[in-house]
Enzyme design. Structure first.
Site: not given
Ligand code: EPU
Length: 416
Positions: A22-23, A115, A120, A303, A395
């Protein structure tokens, strides 16, 4: 169809085939518009893909999906504001920020969905765009990001954010000059995206490391990629196997993407065997409690934190789980406790008192991985469990009901 019913206690045996990640796919689809015609194979059957398809069609991109292979033709695409109706259905809609900025030097898009597991924020993404020369304006819920030209820059991420790394790669791939991302995320899904972009003619170096070098090119064309196996889906079914399996085989796995997860299964004393890209699982009694702390890759994946909590309920003693990535990722615990678990939430850490036996109940899915944790609980529980609000699960888990039914689970969908 927004309820799942499960009668627990069945022994699971046979084979479960893991789908594409998915990711990964959620960044590959927005990335596809940077080229003319591309092919993406091993696409999972999940609603996040349907929602990205809607955005692509809205932008006049040709999209066809057959037997898990997507053909995308962006030759006649148009750049239009992506309204909340489209953006709010998933988190990854915000990858159109980087992709459209790259291709058209302008993007207008409303706030993304996803989610509800913490703040985030995506300030690192926006600061990255600004570093590349873009101007970001926020009007109510609408983000307007534009640039006369994008120029390569050195960008140091305060945290190795997956999303920020993806968006900055997308925005910089056709910028003038070279972009360096320091403290970049090194998750396998980022490697899959880089492989795809390089197949279009991009010049991105440093895959699987925390320092990426993106040498801007003037044009991208063609492009092929096979989506990597979903490591979180694999982990979820491996957990089903070590809790309820009899020679349950999880196939098409990349075990090298799950090293920290297997280390914890070893500590717990689970019975699993890796054989190439297969993991063969069996239920055993008398599991040991452990302490888990989530971390960025290759650490223990956030995750898989909620799904593994369900296994910890079966361990003999007190386990702890510390969540370091998100502020609000313990919403599964309320429902597990209603099913008979004894879990205490102490800020960013939970204490799981095992062993407990679970009873089927009416529970609700608050987010994707909480849903997975509840499905695992329902499979082990005594009696019937009803899981509501399953849109979150759909999803991210491809053909969940079919995969589990095929290996002997009593699980079905029911209309509300
Ligand atoms: N963060 C910030 N500012 C930013 C970006 C991130 O403060 O500009 C913080 C976030 O608030 C969070 C942390 O950094 O506390 C991690 O965020 P990251 O950007 O690494 O995660 P993401 O890109 O939002 C993806 C996956 C998530 C997975 C995380 C960590 C996708 C679409 N989502 O999220 O997947 O948990 O990386 O590996 O790729 C899931 O599949 O259930 C899921 C939530």
């Amino acid at each position: 169809m927004d309820k799942i019913k499960v009668i627990g206690g069945q022994t699971l045996s046979g084979k479960i085939y893991i789908s594409g990640s998915k990711n990964s796919v959620v960044s590959l689809l927005p990335a596809a518009i940077l080229s003319d015609e591309v092919v993406i194979e091993k696409v999972p059957h999940i609603s996040d893909v349907d929602n990205l398809e809607e955005i692509l069609r809205f932008l006049n991109v040709k999209f066809s999906l057959e037997s898990g292979t997507i053909h995308i033709d962006s030759t006649h695409m148009v750049n239009k504001p992506i309204t909340e109706e489209y953006s709010s259905k998933l988190r990854a809609s915000y990858y159109f920020m980087g992709a459209l900025l790259s291709k058209f030097k302008k993007v207008e898009i409303s706030f993304p969905g996803g989610c509800n597991i913490g703040k985030r924020s995506f300030d690192f993404h926006l600061k990255g765009f600004e570093k590349l020369g873009a101007k970001v304006t926020v009007k109510d819920n609408l983000y307007i990001i534009e640039a006369d030209e994008l120029i390569g820059a050195d960008i140091n991420l305060p945290f190795p954010s997956v999303g920020a790394t993806v968006n900055i790669i997308l925005a910089s791939v056709m910028a003038k000059g070279t972009t360096i991302i320091n403290n970049a995320a090194s998750e396998p899904e980022i490697g899959n995206l880089i492989e795809f972009l390089n197949s279009m003619g991009a010049k991105i170096k440093g895959v699987d490391t925390n320092r990426l070098e993106i040498i801007g090119v003037s044009k991208l064309s063609g492009g092929y990629v096979k989506v990597i196996p979903d490591r979180i889906e694999a982990g979820t079914y491996i957990l089903a196997g070590v809790m309820n399996g009899k020679d349950l085989e999880i196939c098409d796995v990349r075990p090298d993407h799950l090293t920290s997860f297997f280390e914890k299964l070893d500590e717990i004393g689970c019975d699993y065997k890796i054989d190439g890209d297969k993991v063969i699982t069996n239920k055993v009694e008398h599991l040991k409690p452990v302490n888990i702390e989530t971390a960025v890759y290759p650490g223990f994946a956030t995750d898989l934190q909620q799904p593994i909590t369900t296994l910890l309920l079966q361990c003999d003693g007190v386990s702890t789980v510390k969540e370091t990535i998100y502020e609000n990722r313990f919403q599964n615990t309320k429902y597990l406790n209603e099913m008979g678990a004894n879990i205490e939430v102490l800020g960013d850490t939970i204490k799981v008192y095992g062993p407990t036996s679970l009873k089927g109940k009416l529970v609700r899915t608050s987010d994707l991985r909480a849903g997975a944790a509840l499905v695992l609980a329902a499979l082990s529980a005594d009696g019937e469990t009803t899981i509501t609000d399953i849109k979150h699960l759909l999803r991210g888990y491809s053909d969940l009901i079919k995969k589990l039914t095929n290996v002997g689970a009593k699980i079905w969908l029911e209309d509300e």
